[in-house]
Motif scaffolding. Structure first.
Motif, mmCIF file in Angstrom:
data_model
loop_
_atom_site.group_PDB
_atom_site.id
_atom_site.type_symbol
_atom_site.label_atom_id
_atom_site.label_comp_id
_atom_site.label_asym_id
_atom_site.label_seq_id
_atom_site.Cartn_x
_atom_site.Cartn_y
_atom_site.Cartn_z
ATOM 1 N N ARG A 1 -27.173 -34.959 -39.411
ATOM 2 C CA ARG A 1 -26.029 -35.170 -40.309
ATOM 3 C C ARG A 1 -26.470 -35.236 -41.786
ATOM 4 O O ARG A 1 -27.616 -35.736 -42.014
ATOM 5 C CB ARG A 1 -25.612 -36.521 -39.909
ATOM 6 C CG ARG A 1 -24.355 -36.984 -40.748
ATOM 7 C CD ARG A 1 -23.495 -38.052 -40.143
ATOM 8 N NE ARG A 1 -22.638 -37.467 -39.030
ATOM 9 C CZ ARG A 1 -22.455 -38.462 -37.834
ATOM 10 N NH1 ARG A 1 -22.286 -39.706 -38.137
ATOM 11 N NH2 ARG A 1 -21.958 -37.890 -36.731
ATOM 12 N N CYS B 1 -22.574 -25.858 -36.123
ATOM 13 C CA CYS B 1 -22.155 -27.046 -36.756
ATOM 14 C C CYS B 1 -21.148 -27.357 -36.027
ATOM 15 O O CYS B 1 -19.914 -27.126 -35.801
ATOM 16 C CB CYS B 1 -21.547 -26.262 -38.179
ATOM 17 S SG CYS B 1 -21.212 -27.795 -39.330
ATOM 18 N N ARG C 1 -19.739 -30.521 -36.921
ATOM 19 C CA ARG C 1 -19.018 -31.212 -37.672
ATOM 20 C C ARG C 1 -18.896 -30.868 -39.195
ATOM 21 O O ARG C 1 -20.013 -30.721 -39.842
ATOM 22 C CB ARG C 1 -19.157 -32.561 -37.918
ATOM 23 C CG ARG C 1 -18.395 -33.671 -38.875
ATOM 24 C CD ARG C 1 -18.872 -35.088 -38.756
ATOM 25 N NE ARG C 1 -18.258 -35.839 -39.682
ATOM 26 C CZ ARG C 1 -18.438 -37.021 -39.807
ATOM 27 N NH1 ARG C 1 -19.861 -37.578 -39.443
ATOM 28 N NH2 ARG C 1 -17.620 -38.008 -40.692
ATOM 29 N N GLY C 2 -17.874 -30.452 -39.833
ATOM 30 C CA GLY C 2 -17.921 -29.830 -41.238
ATOM 31 C C GLY C 2 -18.313 -28.404 -41.379
ATOM 32 O O GLY C 2 -17.960 -27.687 -40.257
ATOM 33 N N ASP D 1 -16.922 -26.363 -37.905
ATOM 34 C CA ASP D 1 -16.116 -26.621 -37.044
ATOM 35 C C ASP D 1 -14.874 -26.187 -36.345
ATOM 36 O O ASP D 1 -13.825 -26.800 -35.686
ATOM 37 C CB ASP D 1 -16.066 -28.332 -36.951
ATOM 38 C CG ASP D 1 -15.514 -28.928 -38.093
ATOM 39 O OD1 ASP D 1 -14.799 -28.030 -38.932
ATOM 40 O OD2 ASP D 1 -15.273 -29.947 -38.145
ATOM 41 N N ASP E 1 -22.548 -31.994 -39.551
ATOM 42 C CA ASP E 1 -23.467 -32.129 -38.485
ATOM 43 C C ASP E 1 -23.878 -30.795 -37.873
ATOM 44 O O ASP E 1 -23.028 -29.990 -37.365
ATOM 45 C CB ASP E 1 -22.811 -33.027 -37.101
ATOM 46 C CG ASP E 1 -22.622 -34.593 -37.394
ATOM 47 O OD1 ASP E 1 -22.902 -35.050 -38.674
ATOM 48 O OD2 ASP E 1 -22.168 -35.403 -36.548
#
Length: 194
Positions: free
Chosen positions: A52, A75, A77-78, A104, A128
């Motif tokens: 992260r 990826c 997240r983000g 994401d 992440d």
């Protein structure tokens, strides 16, 4: 799942087909049959890791000596800008870089074959990144090249945020090339070195 061959030999982008409904979405994040179609042995992956990072953070440029390591990167997240540099002596694209945005939304997965330097920069408040790796970590084989090495000329989209001491003090591309040449000559044996 669509498979796209990228400009560095052996580097693949897997584009899943998410199914959206009122709850959100569902998608396949790995398909062994698709991997096998492209010469990737699904059972070879032995470790899953996740990082992260906050916006502007750069992680990289990292690689492994010896037989290297293959990775499947996404990826979760983000958004990140993912960067590869071909560090395979003898490769027609040796020293060339490739950038891919992972996020994401598109949910693409990047297959990184052995012999690449890998790094990324987080472009969103938090990102992440998940890695599926085909070898256990062996610190003695780790190599790193500075993220801002002028010979690599990587254009990071954001000002550098957080960066580890290891990445800040990493060696140069020139030093790694010298090391790779030395190891390659040693592997050939003394009668083959000119």
């Amino acid at each position: 799942m669509q498979t796209i061959e990228l400009s560095l030999p052996g580097v693949l982008l897997f584009r899943p087909t998410p199914h959206h409904d009122d709850r959100g979405f569902f998608t396949r994040t790995f398909d062994s049959a698709v991997a096998e179609e492209h010469g990737i042995e699904p059972c070879s992956f032995v470790q899953d890791s996740q990082s992260r990072s906050r916006r502007g953070t750069i992680r990289g440029m990292h690689g492994r000596l010896g037989r290297g390591e293959a990775k499947l990167v996404r990826c979760a997240r983000g958004t990140v800008l993912d960067v590869l540099v071909d560090a395979r002596p003898g490769s027609p694209t040796f020293g060339r870089s490739l950038t891919v945005q992972l996020d994401d939304v598109e949910l693409v997965h990047l297959f990184v074959p052995p012999g690449m330097l890998h790094g990324f920069q987080a472009l969103t408040e938090w990102a992440d990144v998940c890695y599926r790796i085909d070898r256990e970590h062996e610190p003695a084989e780790d190599v790193a090249v500075r993220f801002d090495d002028p010979e690599l000329g990587i254009e990071w989209p954001l000002p550098v945020g957080v960066i580890s001491e290891r990445d800040r003090t990493a060696g140069s591309w020139e030093a790694l090339v010298g090391r790779l040449r030395t190891e390659r000559a040693a592997a050939r044996g003394p009668d083959l070195v000119h």
